[in-house]
Design an enzyme around this catalytic site. Structure first.
Site, PDB file in Angstrom:
ATOM      1  NE  ARG A  24      -4.030  -1.853   2.334  1.00 55.66           N
ATOM      2  CZ  ARG A  24      -5.170  -1.820   1.642  1.00 55.66           C
ATOM      3  NH1 ARG A  24      -5.426  -0.781   0.868  1.00 55.66           N
ATOM      4  NH2 ARG A  24      -6.034  -2.806   1.721  1.00 55.66           N
ATOM      5  CD  GLU A  70      -3.740  -5.001   3.576  1.00 53.70           C
ATOM      6  OE1 GLU A  70      -4.842  -5.359   3.107  1.00 53.70           O
ATOM      7  OE2 GLU A  70      -3.306  -3.844   3.469  1.00 53.70           O
ATOM      8  CD  GLU A  88      -8.786  -2.098  -0.473  1.00 51.33           C
ATOM      9  OE1 GLU A  88      -8.153  -1.453   0.369  1.00 51.33           O
ATOM     10  OE2 GLU A  88      -9.178  -3.275  -0.288  1.00 51.33           O
ATOM     11  CG  ASP A 126     -14.915   8.007 -10.205  1.00 55.09           C
ATOM     12  OD1 ASP A 126     -15.676   8.485 -11.064  1.00 55.09           O
ATOM     13  OD2 ASP A 126     -14.595   8.619  -9.169  1.00 55.09           O
ATOM     14  CG  HIS A 164     -17.824  -2.338   3.491  1.00 60.42           C
ATOM     15  ND1 HIS A 164     -16.748  -1.953   4.265  1.00 60.42           N
ATOM     16  CD2 HIS A 164     -18.802  -2.715   4.360  1.00 60.42           C
ATOM     17  CE1 HIS A 164     -17.054  -2.113   5.548  1.00 60.42           C
ATOM     18  NE2 HIS A 164     -18.300  -2.565   5.633  1.00 60.42           N
ATOM     19  CB  CYS A 218     -13.962  -3.499  -2.136  1.00 58.48           C
ATOM     20  SG  CYS A 218     -12.675  -2.301  -1.729  1.00 58.48           S
TER      21      CYS A 218
END
Length: 778
Positions: free
Chosen positions: A425, A454, A465, A522, A744, A746
């Site tokens: 990330r 993760e 995501e 987007d 959420h 995702c």
């Protein structure tokens, strides 16, 4: 779905007869000409259609049409109407020029043809003198309605439609003028409209006399090229409202066949004449052709039509004539009707991959495929073709990986079947760039994303995501790759020069992966971007060939930099002395990292003043510089990134607007459809909180509805498949009602506390969706 006409009547099978002696055939022709298909009245249609006797009459007529057609082919007249031959369309350059939806750079546009074609024009035969005016005709109709005596009206219709010469005599503005230009068809459109509007309200014998005349015209032995009067007659006959009835489809099919078989020069005239038809009547003509194709593919009563094997030319003929109207629509700005009005949703239910396969594989045959005419295929159908083509490529790549592993005596691993992207990330962009560059051979495999450190399996949520976070970071103004224009609310490529454009390639690959994996992004690019992305739609074999370069206009600049475009438009319309008052040259300036740099729009541009005479050239070169040349390296990297994932002949089917919808979704919202497809967890759809929620949402303004969609899904647009494809879910949040809703993105999931009343729910929801920037990920 195009519907069957309300006055539709069954027609029987079209068949052939044994060849007889010539004199017997001529005698049979004269007898059969009198046997015309009855035209059912509104009352008879309401009563359930025609009786069996009418069907038998139509059977005889159908056989007659086919027999005459076979006679013509037997005689071997080279100019008689022949079966439509559809050109092979594997390469875009082979596409018929009337099909304007195929990429501009790789086909001959009909609007580039000269206004006056210098082909030899056959002499126009002298026309009969007809003096009836619109008012005379309207008076005759009114008298007939009041008296019940329709003889005068019958005589007019039977005479007018008896031949192509009579049609011109009645409807040509001036019988003494040739009207041989593309700009003026010479047709008295008002008179044609009045005559056709009155036709369906006349007695059946009047309507039958019109069809009889149409048949006479279509059965003429054609010798030599068509005259402009012939083209005028075709243009007028196409508008006949009787062809909305399935009982007239055999006649309609032969009309379409003759028009489709005309020369390209004749089609050129029909296209330019058609663009002058009013919007309402233009759409009626398009809908009539779409209905004809739909009912031939899926007839409500199969016995109404001849067997498909005997009329295989029906659909190709109608589609090619529809292509003429599509070409006419594309020549007008703005278009007469939307490009979506040419979609035939009936095609969503045929074997689309077989159509695509025929188009792809039969390069040297005349086999027809709807993919030759992509304007008729809906975006939903095109998405199916692209997805299945993508799946086939994914399976093929994965299978090859498996075979290679086994051949090297290595143990197969399921991970080899996927494009596995592992990122941190904290280094999202650099890690993503490295992973996609290193695994370039795997880009056409199914995407799976893992965030380092993760625990979590990617069931679709992590992939979405990754897209959301990466797009947000890359398009941030501080990153410098793209410039956000507040006036147009869109991003455009930064013209700053750099040593490495690989990050632009990453953005292109991201867009390709989104299309490939059915993810809606987007992203706010102007329409011009998608036009450039399809220039050309297939990556050239020559690595030195230019890509991403397309014809751009001031309208394209308006969509990105409206203020600058307005200023250039003012320059074009300035009535004073441009050279003295503006004191500009063919040189422009741009700021790059605080340094002003100059660029010549043409050789020695800094020494060439902008004048009243050359200002159009200046504006065109300036627009081309801004949208093509100044960002060429950036966009070329972006182009190659996109096509590294989406390289497919299926892209040839797409318009730029359709690529945008595949990438970003459709801007048209239907919240009622979302309500019908929403799933619930912890709630029932009858619970008070859910009822309050939908009452509030359905009452929202469009702006608030978009904010809600963006809050819950990460985008305010709808996937190609509609709201149902969002898989939107509302879950019950076991928290205090003082809390705001949580989303959420995702998983397209909205967590809603059990608010006590409608007012509280509305207040909390508006606060939540209006302050939704950022992610709670830390």
């Amino acid at each position: 779905e195009p519907k069957q006409g309300s006055e539709a009547a069954p027609s029987a099978q079209e068949g052939g007869e044994e060849e007889e002696e010539e004199d017997e055939r001529e005698e049979e022709k004269d007898k059969e000409k009198e046997k015309l298909p009855p035209i059912p009245s509104v009352s008879s249609a309401a009563a359930g259609g025609l009786e069996r006797g009418a069907k038998n009459q139509f059977s005889t007529f159908s056989n007659f049409i086919t027999t005459i057609n076979q006679k013509k082919e037997g005689i071997g007249s080279r100019n008689s109407p022949t079966q439509l031959v559809i050109p092979n369309i594997k390469n875009v350059r082979d596409l018929p020029p009337i099909c304007l939806d195929v990429r501009q750079k790789q086909r001959i546009s009909i609007d580039t043809l000269p206004q006056e074609l210098k082909a030899p024009v056959p002499p126009e035969p002298s026309l009969p003198i007809r003096t009836k005016t619109v008012k005379d005709f309207q008076d005759d109709v009114e008298k007939a309605k009041s008296s019940g005596d329709w003889r005068a009206v019958h005589d007019f219709y039977s005479t007018t439609f008896d031949s192509f010469l009579e049609i011109n005599a009645a409807f040509k503005k001036d019988t003494n003028s040739p009207f041989n230009t593309t700009e003026d068809s010479g047709i008295n459109a008002k008179f044609v409209n009045v005559v056709y509007d009155a036709l369906l309200n006349t007695p059946q014998d009047v309507q039958k006399s019109v069809l009889k005349g149409v048949i006479n015209g279509l059965l003429q032995e054609w010798k030599g090229p068509r005259t402009k009067d012939d083209l005028r007659a075709y243009c007028i006959l196409l508008q006949n409202p009787q062809f909305s009835n399935t009982s007239t489809y055999v006649i309609y099919a032969h009309l379409l066949r003759q028009i489709a078989a005309l020369t390209e020069a004749d089609h050129h005239f029909l296209v330019h004449w058609s663009k002058k038809i009013s919007q309402r009547r233009f759409k009626q003509l398009v809908d009539r052709l779409l209905q004809f194709i739909s009912l031939r593919l899926f007839p409500a009563k199969p016995e109404e039509f001849p067997p498909m094997v005997k009329c295989a030319w029906w659909i190709p003929s109608a589609t090619k004539v529809l292509a003429l109207f599509n070409a006419a629509n594309s020549l007008v700005s703005p278009p007469i009707i939307s490009y979506t009005d040419f979609y035939n949703s009936t095609l969503d239910h045929i074997d689309l991959m077989e159509e695509y396969h025929n188009w792809q594989c039969y390069a040297n045959s005349h086999r027809f495929s709807f993919c030759q005419y992509p304007f008729i295929i809906s975006i939903a159908a095109k998405k199916v073709i692209i997805q299945r083509d993508s799946e086939q490529q994914m399976i093929s790549i994965a299978r090859q990986s498996l075979v290679d592993k086994v051949s090297r005596r290595q143990k197969p691993d399921m991970n080899m079947l996927f494009l596995n992207v592992k990122v941190r990330r904290t280094h999202l962009v650099s890690d993503s760039l490295d992973e996609l560059a290193r695994k370039r051979a795997d880009l056409k495999k199914k995407l799976k994303v893992t965030f380092v450190g993760e625990a979590g399996l990617d069931m679709g949520g992590l992939t979405k995501e990754w897209f959301l976070l990466l797009i947000r970071q890359i398009f941030h103004p501080d990153y410098g790759m793209f410039t956000y224009h507040k006036d147009s609310l869109c991003h455009w490529f930064s013209s700053f020069k750099c040593d490495n454009y690989s990050e632009f390639r990453l953005v292109g690959a991201l867009m390709g992966l989104a299309v490939y994996n059915s993810i809606t992004l987007d992203i706010r690019f102007p329409p011009c971007c998608y036009k450039k992305l399809l220039s050309p739609p297939i990556v050239p074999c020559d690595h030195n060939a230019l890509v991403g370069i397309c014809d751009v206009t001031l309208d394209d600049l308006f969509q990105i930099m409206p203020e600058l475009a307005h200023g250039l438009n003012e320059l074009l319309s300035y009535e004073g002395n441009v050279e003295e008052d503006f004191y500009s040259t063919f040189q422009v300036f741009q700021e790059e990292f605080g340094v002003i740099k100059s660029y010549n729009l043409k050789p020695n541009g800094d020494k060439i003043p902008v004048t009243n005479q050359n200002r159009k050239e200046y504006v065109q070169l300036y627009v081309d510089f801004l949208l093509n040349k100044s960002i060429y390296k950036q966009f070329a990297a972006f182009y190659y990134g996109f096509h590294s994932v989406c390289a497919s002949y299926a892209l040839l089917l797409l318009r730029p607007e359709e690529v945008e919808i595949l990438v970003c979704g459709s801007p048209e919202l239907d919240m009622s459809a979302l309500q019908r497809s929403t799933q619930y967890e912890g709630y029932q759809k009858t619970d008070p909180t859910i009822r309050y929620f939908w009452e509030v949402v359905l009452g929202f303004s469009l702006d608030l509805q978009k904010k809600l969609l963006h809050f819950a899904t990460g985008s305010d647009r709808v996937p190609v498949g509609g709201m149902a494809d969002l898989n939107f879910k509302i879950s019950k949040s076991e928290t205090s009602t003082n809390w705001l809703p949580v989303a959420h993105t995702c998983f397209n999931q909205l967590c809603l506390p059990p608010y006590k009343n409608k007012k509280e729910l509305k207040q909390k929801l508006i606060i939540g969706i209006s302050n939704a920037e950022g992610f709670g990920l830390e």
